[in-house]
Design an enzyme around this catalytic site. Sequence first.
Site, PDB file in Angstrom:
ATOM      1  CG  ASP A  72       6.412  -6.343  23.036  1.00  9.16           C
ATOM      2  OD1 ASP A  72       6.381  -6.367  21.786  1.00  9.16           O
ATOM      3  OD2 ASP A  72       7.265  -5.701  23.686  1.00  9.16           O
ATOM      4  CG  MET A  73       2.879 -13.589  24.491  1.00 10.76           C
ATOM      5  SD  MET A  73       1.122 -13.192  24.425  1.00 10.76           S
ATOM      6  CE  MET A  73       0.684 -13.673  22.752  1.00 10.76           C
TER       7      MET A  73
ATOM      8  CE  LYS B 276       7.053  -5.977  27.628  1.00 11.61           C
ATOM      9  NZ  LYS B 276       7.634  -5.246  26.501  1.00 11.61           N
TER      10      LYS B 276
ATOM     11  NE  ARG C 165      16.038  -8.377  28.267  1.00  8.48           N
ATOM     12  CZ  ARG C 165      14.699  -8.306  28.344  1.00  8.48           C
ATOM     13  NH1 ARG C 165      14.083  -7.162  28.339  1.00  8.48           N
ATOM     14  NH2 ARG C 165      13.951  -9.386  28.441  1.00  8.48           N
TER      15      ARG C 165
ATOM     16  NE  ARG D 299       9.242  -8.752  18.559  1.00  6.38           N
ATOM     17  CZ  ARG D 299       8.829  -7.799  19.409  1.00  6.38           C
ATOM     18  NH1 ARG D 299       8.540  -8.103  20.662  1.00  6.38           N
ATOM     19  NH2 ARG D 299       8.694  -6.556  19.009  1.00  6.38           N
TER      20      ARG D 299
HETATM   21  C1  LIG Z   1      13.629  -8.125  19.714  1.00  7.79           C
HETATM   22  C2  LIG Z   1      13.193  -8.959  20.862  1.00  7.79           C
HETATM   23  C3  LIG Z   1      11.877  -8.893  21.305  1.00  7.79           C
HETATM   24  C4  LIG Z   1      11.453  -9.690  22.370  1.00  7.79           C
HETATM   25  N1  LIG Z   1      10.127  -9.687  22.750  1.00  7.79           N
HETATM   26  C5  LIG Z   1       9.706 -10.557  23.699  1.00  7.79           C
HETATM   27  C6  LIG Z   1       8.317 -10.689  24.039  1.00  7.79           C
HETATM   28  O1  LIG Z   1       7.436 -10.009  23.502  1.00  7.79           O
HETATM   29  N2  LIG Z   1       7.971 -11.582  24.987  1.00  7.79           N
HETATM   30  C7  LIG Z   1       8.897 -12.387  25.621  1.00  7.79           C
HETATM   31  O2  LIG Z   1       8.526 -13.221  26.455  1.00  7.79           O
HETATM   32  N3  LIG Z   1      10.222 -12.255  25.337  1.00  7.79           N
HETATM   33  C8  LIG Z   1      10.633 -11.379  24.406  1.00  7.79           C
HETATM   34  N4  LIG Z   1      11.983 -11.292  24.113  1.00  7.79           N
HETATM   35  C9  LIG Z   1      12.982 -11.965  24.988  1.00  7.79           C
HETATM   36  C10 LIG Z   1      13.216 -13.413  24.580  1.00  7.79           C
HETATM   37  O3  LIG Z   1      12.092 -14.186  24.907  1.00  7.79           O
HETATM   38  C11 LIG Z   1      14.446 -14.007  25.297  1.00  7.79           C
HETATM   39  O4  LIG Z   1      14.201 -14.004  26.670  1.00  7.79           O
HETATM   40  C12 LIG Z   1      15.735 -13.277  25.019  1.00  7.79           C
HETATM   41  O5  LIG Z   1      15.824 -12.855  23.701  1.00  7.79           O
HETATM   42  C13 LIG Z   1      16.942 -14.158  25.332  1.00  7.79           C
HETATM   43  O6  LIG Z   1      16.986 -15.259  24.491  1.00  7.79           O
HETATM   44  P1  LIG Z   1      17.909 -15.354  23.183  1.00  7.79           P
HETATM   45  O7  LIG Z   1      17.065 -15.928  22.120  1.00  7.79           O
HETATM   46  O8  LIG Z   1      18.452 -14.030  22.854  1.00  7.79           O
HETATM   47  O9  LIG Z   1      19.034 -16.371  23.482  1.00  7.79           O
HETATM   48  P2  LIG Z   1      19.729 -16.916  24.821  1.00  7.79           P
HETATM   49  O10 LIG Z   1      19.174 -18.294  25.045  1.00  7.79           O
HETATM   50  O11 LIG Z   1      19.633 -15.916  25.920  1.00  7.79           O
HETATM   51  O12 LIG Z   1      21.216 -17.006  24.366  1.00  7.79           O
HETATM   52  C14 LIG Z   1      21.634 -18.038  23.487  1.00  7.79           C
HETATM   53  C15 LIG Z   1      23.088 -17.862  23.171  1.00  7.79           C
HETATM   54  O13 LIG Z   1      23.297 -16.687  22.388  1.00  7.79           O
HETATM   55  C16 LIG Z   1      24.519 -16.061  22.762  1.00  7.79           C
HETATM   56  N5  LIG Z   1      24.205 -14.717  23.311  1.00  7.79           N
HETATM   57  C17 LIG Z   1      23.024 -14.296  23.815  1.00  7.79           C
HETATM   58  N6  LIG Z   1      23.101 -13.011  24.208  1.00  7.79           N
HETATM   59  C18 LIG Z   1      24.363 -12.607  23.965  1.00  7.79           C
HETATM   60  C19 LIG Z   1      25.066 -11.402  24.167  1.00  7.79           C
HETATM   61  N7  LIG Z   1      24.481 -10.308  24.683  1.00  7.79           N
HETATM   62  N8  LIG Z   1      26.354 -11.340  23.798  1.00  7.79           N
HETATM   63  C20 LIG Z   1      26.990 -12.429  23.264  1.00  7.79           C
HETATM   64  N9  LIG Z   1      26.363 -13.613  23.060  1.00  7.79           N
HETATM   65  C21 LIG Z   1      25.078 -13.713  23.400  1.00  7.79           C
HETATM   66  C22 LIG Z   1      25.180 -16.951  23.801  1.00  7.79           C
HETATM   67  O14 LIG Z   1      26.020 -17.858  23.129  1.00  7.79           O
HETATM   68  C23 LIG Z   1      23.982 -17.687  24.400  1.00  7.79           C
HETATM   69  O15 LIG Z   1      24.312 -18.923  24.960  1.00  7.79           O
HETATM   70  C24 LIG Z   1      12.399 -10.530  23.031  1.00  7.79           C
HETATM   71  C25 LIG Z   1      13.723 -10.599  22.561  1.00  7.79           C
HETATM   72  C26 LIG Z   1      14.122  -9.858  21.490  1.00  7.79           C
HETATM   73  C27 LIG Z   1      15.534  -9.988  20.989  1.00  7.79           C
END
Ligand SMILES: Cc1cc2nc3c(=O)[nH]c(=O)nc-3n(C[C@H](O)[C@H](O)[C@H](O)COP(=O)(O)OP(=O)(O)OC[C@H]3O[C@@H](n4cnc5c(N)ncnc54)[C@H](O)[C@@H]3O)c2cc1C
Length: 326
Positions: free
Chosen positions: A129-130, A95, A282, A177
Amino acid sequence: MLKDFFMGLSQNQFLNNTAKKYGLKMGAQTVVAGTNIEEAIKSIKELNAHGISCTVDNLGEFVFKEEEAEEAREQILKVIEAIHKHQVDAHISLKPTQLGLDIDYHFCLNNVKEIVDRANNYGIFVNIDMEDYSHLQPTFDLLEDLSLEYENVGTVIQSYFRQAQEYLEKYRNFRIRIVKGAYKESEEIAYPDKKDIDANFIKITEWHLKNGKFTSIATHDHQIINHIKEFVKKNNIPKEKFEFQMLYGFRKDLQLKLASEGYNFCTYVPFGKDWYGYFMRRLAERPQNLNLVAKQVFNKKTNTVLGVAAGAFLLGRMTKKTKKRR
Ligand SMILES: Cc1cc2nc3c(=O)[nH]c(=O)nc-3n(C[C@H](O)[C@H](O)[C@H](O)COP(=O)(O)OP(=O)(O)OC[C@H]3O[C@@H](n4cnc5c(N)ncnc54)[C@H](O)[C@@H]3O)c2cc1C
């Protein structure tokens, strides 16, 4: 409301400092791969054994002084050395604020450059990372400045931004990403509704898969993952052009399933003493993760300030629920 509560806790420097004095608490150990490099390497080896590569984040929060950013830089250099020494399949996520972006742009650039340079010597990729919108343009500036000398660097585009497609087209030649976005942003610049964020995620991912360099599809959303699986099949996008990414400790079964189906899969592995802010974010994102906290707070004796805070909060929630049921 719950989201705001945990986002508030994530920004509490007193709790963050208190947490640093203790090991991983309140279930954080299920989503943070230890507090030191050795523990992180052990987790990476376990994931590699399942055909999963890793991107490693040496957690760090509240960096206001140059010494703190320099310490973070040294820590990340040690992670790169450990990746090389152990020959594990892993790259770096960092970051910019951890490396001094809020102190001075050029100071930060020099810190990141030292990291990218060391990683480049070993053929290791570095993802920037953003963070929130206020850091978006400076992060793209870092990327552009670094790309004058290095190719082993890329960044993140968040689908909640209305201008995400524009950013994507501008930076199409980088490894990108794609995520939904984790910060609280104003409606003027970001979609407030999940359905719009999801639709934009799909739209920009499809575009990048067809037109971009390499796409990391970072989501736990099985509906989006299934949609993308169909899309790549229909459009003959080779598996070498993309990977799926998820966070350490989340949806482990799905992580293993995708890897076993032959997709490139990369787990984001956060570790370090500064676990508290990451863990609270988280919880903000997915309050169901409270189950992790509940198990730890009520099954184990934990007398930290954090344990008490979470316990009091959970108790408040339970009382409210009981009242409603009556
Ligand atoms: C590898 C990685 C890197 C990231 N890097 C950044 C970054 O640099 N900057 C940034 O702003 N954000 C980052 N994020 C976070 C991202 O922006 C989201 O806030 C986060 O991933 C939650 O969104 P989601 O796409 O997982 O889906 P969500 O909208 O949280 O979930 C969608 C659906 O998926 C299912 N689901 C989600 N989680 C689970 C679980 N644990 N168990 C069972 N079902 C589940 C559910 O059905 C849920 O309704 C990163 C995320 C990942 C995975």
